[in-house]
Every structure is written in structure tokens, then in C-alpha cells.
Design a protein around this motif. Sequence first.
Motif, mmCIF file in Angstrom:
data_model
loop_
_atom_site.group_PDB
_atom_site.id
_atom_site.type_symbol
_atom_site.label_atom_id
_atom_site.label_comp_id
_atom_site.label_asym_id
_atom_site.label_seq_id
_atom_site.Cartn_x
_atom_site.Cartn_y
_atom_site.Cartn_z
ATOM 1 N N MET A 1 0.891 -1.247 0.066
ATOM 2 C CA MET A 1 0.211 0.064 -0.095
ATOM 3 C C MET A 1 0.869 1.158 -0.031
ATOM 4 O O MET A 1 1.741 1.425 0.863
ATOM 5 C CB MET A 1 -0.807 -0.129 1.169
ATOM 6 C CG MET A 1 -1.801 1.172 1.362
ATOM 7 S SD MET A 1 -3.313 0.753 1.929
ATOM 8 C CE MET A 1 -2.539 0.126 3.743
ATOM 9 N N VAL B 1 -8.477 5.719 -11.050
ATOM 10 C CA VAL B 1 -7.966 4.998 -10.047
ATOM 11 C C VAL B 1 -8.859 5.386 -8.766
ATOM 12 O O VAL B 1 -9.187 6.710 -8.712
ATOM 13 C CB VAL B 1 -6.590 5.309 -9.950
ATOM 14 C CG1 VAL B 1 -6.233 6.765 -9.337
ATOM 15 C CG2 VAL B 1 -6.015 4.507 -8.616
ATOM 16 N N ARG B 2 -9.108 4.510 -7.932
ATOM 17 C CA ARG B 2 -10.287 4.939 -6.602
ATOM 18 C C ARG B 2 -9.390 4.532 -5.431
ATOM 19 O O ARG B 2 -10.017 3.481 -4.688
ATOM 20 C CB ARG B 2 -11.446 4.181 -6.987
ATOM 21 C CG ARG B 2 -12.109 4.331 -8.435
ATOM 22 C CD ARG B 2 -13.346 3.764 -8.387
ATOM 23 N NE ARG B 2 -13.488 3.752 -10.057
ATOM 24 C CZ ARG B 2 -14.745 2.992 -10.664
ATOM 25 N NH1 ARG B 2 -15.484 2.511 -9.799
ATOM 26 N NH2 ARG B 2 -14.931 3.208 -11.743
ATOM 27 N N PRO B 3 -8.491 5.429 -4.842
ATOM 28 C CA PRO B 3 -7.924 5.087 -3.396
ATOM 29 C C PRO B 3 -8.928 5.510 -2.412
ATOM 30 O O PRO B 3 -9.641 6.241 -2.879
ATOM 31 C CB PRO B 3 -6.441 5.748 -3.515
ATOM 32 C CG PRO B 3 -6.943 7.075 -4.570
ATOM 33 C CD PRO B 3 -8.068 6.402 -5.703
ATOM 34 N N ASP C 1 -4.108 0.901 -2.630
ATOM 35 C CA ASP C 1 -3.862 -0.708 -2.076
ATOM 36 C C ASP C 1 -3.437 -1.228 -3.194
ATOM 37 O O ASP C 1 -3.197 -0.580 -4.455
ATOM 38 C CB ASP C 1 -5.418 -1.366 -1.811
ATOM 39 C CG ASP C 1 -6.337 -1.366 -2.649
ATOM 40 O OD1 ASP C 1 -5.919 -1.220 -3.865
ATOM 41 O OD2 ASP C 1 -7.425 -1.544 -2.226
ATOM 42 N N ASP C 2 -2.945 -2.495 -3.265
ATOM 43 C CA ASP C 2 -2.261 -3.407 -4.362
ATOM 44 C C ASP C 2 -2.862 -3.411 -5.573
ATOM 45 O O ASP C 2 -2.250 -3.196 -6.617
ATOM 46 C CB ASP C 2 -2.114 -4.881 -3.809
ATOM 47 C CG ASP C 2 -1.122 -4.853 -2.456
ATOM 48 O OD1 ASP C 2 -0.671 -3.866 -2.285
ATOM 49 O OD2 ASP C 2 -1.245 -5.843 -1.959
ATOM 50 N N CYS C 3 -4.347 -3.219 -5.490
ATOM 51 C CA CYS C 3 -5.181 -3.138 -6.862
ATOM 52 C C CYS C 3 -4.930 -1.825 -7.285
ATOM 53 O O CYS C 3 -4.988 -1.757 -8.616
ATOM 54 C CB CYS C 3 -6.572 -3.593 -6.329
ATOM 55 S SG CYS C 3 -7.732 -3.537 -7.722
ATOM 56 N N ASP C 4 -5.021 -0.937 -6.696
ATOM 57 C CA ASP C 4 -4.874 0.326 -7.041
ATOM 58 C C ASP C 4 -3.596 0.668 -7.636
ATOM 59 O O ASP C 4 -3.360 1.253 -8.900
ATOM 60 C CB ASP C 4 -4.983 1.623 -6.219
ATOM 61 C CG ASP C 4 -6.521 1.634 -5.404
ATOM 62 O OD1 ASP C 4 -7.477 1.153 -6.347
ATOM 63 O OD2 ASP C 4 -6.650 1.879 -4.228
ATOM 64 N N GLU C 5 -2.513 0.163 -7.135
ATOM 65 C CA GLU C 5 -1.130 0.216 -7.716
ATOM 66 C C GLU C 5 -1.053 -0.393 -8.949
ATOM 67 O O GLU C 5 -0.505 -0.164 -9.933
ATOM 68 C CB GLU C 5 -0.210 -0.479 -6.814
ATOM 69 C CG GLU C 5 0.148 0.420 -5.453
ATOM 70 C CD GLU C 5 1.288 -0.489 -4.693
ATOM 71 O OE1 GLU C 5 2.350 -0.846 -5.276
ATOM 72 O OE2 GLU C 5 1.128 -0.383 -3.465
ATOM 73 N N ALA C 6 -1.884 -1.705 -8.946
ATOM 74 C CA ALA C 6 -1.735 -2.475 -10.401
ATOM 75 C C ALA C 6 -2.380 -1.592 -11.378
ATOM 76 O O ALA C 6 -2.000 -1.670 -12.631
ATOM 77 C CB ALA C 6 -2.417 -3.856 -10.276
ATOM 78 N N ARG C 7 -3.396 -1.106 -10.983
ATOM 79 C CA ARG C 7 -4.226 -0.116 -11.942
ATOM 80 C C ARG C 7 -3.194 1.049 -12.388
ATOM 81 O O ARG C 7 -3.494 1.436 -13.735
ATOM 82 C CB ARG C 7 -5.615 0.442 -11.162
ATOM 83 C CG ARG C 7 -6.634 0.693 -12.380
ATOM 84 C CD ARG C 7 -7.637 1.069 -11.820
ATOM 85 N NE ARG C 7 -8.991 1.538 -12.556
ATOM 86 C CZ ARG C 7 -9.683 0.998 -13.191
ATOM 87 N NH1 ARG C 7 -10.001 -0.105 -13.626
ATOM 88 N NH2 ARG C 7 -10.637 1.768 -14.041
ATOM 89 N N ASP D 1 -0.094 0.804 -12.520
ATOM 90 C CA ASP D 1 0.885 0.385 -13.612
ATOM 91 C C ASP D 1 0.304 0.322 -14.890
ATOM 92 O O ASP D 1 1.020 0.838 -15.897
ATOM 93 C CB ASP D 1 1.128 -1.031 -13.305
ATOM 94 C CG ASP D 1 2.590 -1.225 -12.241
ATOM 95 O OD1 ASP D 1 3.196 -0.324 -12.426
ATOM 96 O OD2 ASP D 1 2.449 -2.055 -11.329
#
Lengths: 310, 109
Positions: B1, B27-29, B39-45, B47
Motif C-alpha cells: 500500500m 483510480v479509486r484509492p 492498495d495493491d489493486c490500485d497500484e496495479a491499476r 501500472d
Amino acid sequence: MDDPYKILGVARSATQDQIKSAYRKLARTLHPDLNPGNKQAEEKFKKLSSANDLLSDPAKRARFDAGEIDATGAERARQSYRNYAEGGAGGKYSDGFRFGDNADDIFAELLRRRSKGRRGGGGGFFDEEDEPLRGSDAQYSLKVTFPEAAIGATKRITLPTGKHLDVKVPAGTKDGATLRLKGQGNPGRSSGDAGDALIEIKVEAHPFFTAEGHDVLVTVPVTLPEAVLGGKVTVPTVDGKVVLSIPPGSNSGSVLRLKGRGIPHGKARGDQLVTLKVVLPDRPDTDLETFLRGWAEKHPYDVRAKLTMG
Amino acid sequence: MITFDEAILRYAIGPDELAAWIDQKWVRPLRAGEVWHFDDCDEARLDLICELRRGLAVNDEAVPVVLSLLDQLYATRNTLRHVRDAIAQLPDPTLHDVLARLELELEKD
């Protein structure tokens, strides 16, 4: 491996010159040649050197900042977005696209047919009458500090929808625990209920607290005079600072218990266990050496005989 | 995160740019007080967004279209997986029946 920026004590936005000067300043106090025989300084110097190796090289630093390599310089495995989007965690990005969220969804038709079948009514496969369908859950992560997780906290959060919520993080929340906020997920369809927001709690690693069951462990350095003569030291607890009395003759490694300063569970509360660590002065001191030579001759004691080590 | 500041460093983007992406819901942090939590999903998005813009030269007008199409594709694949898992739990005769009918349906294409 620790964060190289923290080891050097610089901001992530520090210039190369700031990194260089931070390294020099710390290296001057930690260099092994200036601390002969000091294992701790040697360890710290090693970490400092590798942090400097990484950050002083702009190319390596850029790759570290970009998350391509970790602090040891090893390649970091990258997760593709698809891994999240197709798993549960992509829920917050799939609103409107998931199972039955959409009126035209081919799978929603199947679900409508099933609920009609159960009621015993007729209705064709492509009947357009809307059945209420619950919205999907949305997943989020929230970072909290060790004390916040230990004694509980209320965090004001803002969801991507712009909605403000107060999230109660209960006392004793563990890393990875999930809080469910009812009805705060993706909207339902045809007056169906909204899904829930699932908030995964990430507890930040703390520089000196660790948890063991309901107890909080902390190691507190004390001086040689404090250990031998006793004294009062201020120690951190999850509730704030308290004064702890060190009994005279306390050994390095002895554990003192602060009752009821640990993690609450039910009506009870764990303790904080303070491990004392006797730390000698930074530089060998001739006064101390002279005193100890005289003292040791008069008061020999063997600490290894009992353990049959010596 | 990661936080907002860590995100702009990691992805080498301007703070205004990232603020705009959040604003447009690319992106929706989660926000707690003044702190953004990616979070990890936001980071991947993130990317993915950076790859689309830099690697594949997708322009800013097209990014939300691509994101939406990908989200629809992944959500559908996810649903299909649920359908597959549900079918796999059927008793053997029914399972064979369903698979035979599926084969017939596919032959229609």
C-alpha cells in the motif's frame, strides 16, 4: 530489508547532494574504524552502505522508486492488474459490470428466471420485468498505526464515491482483518440493497512495538548506571509515555511488566513487557576502564560456569 | 500500500496529474483524513494506466474507454468462472446434459 530512505534519514524527494551529505554525516559516526569492536555500529554501517549504494546511483534509485527492484536490488515481482480485476479485489472497479448489476446482463436474465421459477409463476426466459438485485461488495485497504490497532481508533475515510464515513477500528485489530461496512458498496439494481464496503486493515510495522497475543513487547535501552543503581526511565506504551522504575541490579535482558498496558480483549487487557537492554557508552571511556580493572580484581565472578560454557 | 507522494514518485507523474486521475475515477484509492491509501489493486491499476499512456501511446481521451472495456472483460470472465464453478457442481447426468446443450449452442455460431 529496511527502507533505504529511512536508513539515511532523508525524504523520498531528497536531491542526490542531500543523500550524499546524509550518508557522510552518518558514516562519520558509524564507521567501523571509529567504533572498534562495536557490533551494533558495524551492523548499522553495513545497512547504511547498502542504502547509499542504492540511492547514490540515480539509475538504481529510479528503479527502486518505480518499485522495479527492492531495497536489496532484487527484481520485484509485479502483479498484473488482471490478477486483481478478475479476483475479488477488483470489485470497486467493476461496479455496473458484475454478475447481475446490469439490466441487460445475460447472466441477470438467468437469475430473474430462477426467482420466477421459485415463485411458481410463468414468465419467459427474456421477460423484462426487473427483480431487485443486490449490488456487489467493494474492497478497500486502510493503513493504521500499531497503537491505533492495539487500543482502537476511529478513522474518517472518504470513499471514491465522495461519501465520508467514520470507520471504527476495534481494539486488538490484527493485520489483515476486514471490516464490513453494510450497504456502503456498489449500488443495487431495481431497489435492491447496495453491497457492502470491505475494508482490509493493514497494521504498519512499528519501530519498537510488537504484539504477542494480548501483550505488547518493547525493548528499552538503559545505561550501565541505570541497570546497576536503578532509576526511572520514560518508556512508550500504546497509550502514551509512562515512567518505569528500574530496580537496582537489573540485568540486560530482564523483563519488567507494565500491567494493563497491552491490548484490550473483552473487559480484560494484556500487559506491556519491557525487555531491558544495557547499553555501554558510545566510546570506550578511560575512567570506566580504570575503575573496572580495579573492581574486577577485587570482585571476580564467573557467569559461564553455571552454564558449563567456560 | 502506498501514499499519494509515493505514487507520484513511483510512477513519475505530476501531483496534478494523479489528482485528475482520482477525480475522473481512473483510480479509486481510499482517503483517510488527508491521506490517500492506494492498495495493491490500485497500484496495479496505476501500472496499467502508465503502460497504456507511455508504452502503448493511448491518449488521455481513450484511457477511460480502454479501462472501462477491460473492466467489463474482466468482470465477464469473473462471472463466467462462477458459472463454470456452478456447473461443475451439478450431478453427473445433469452435467453431461448441460455440456451437450452447450456444445449444440456453440455449433450455432
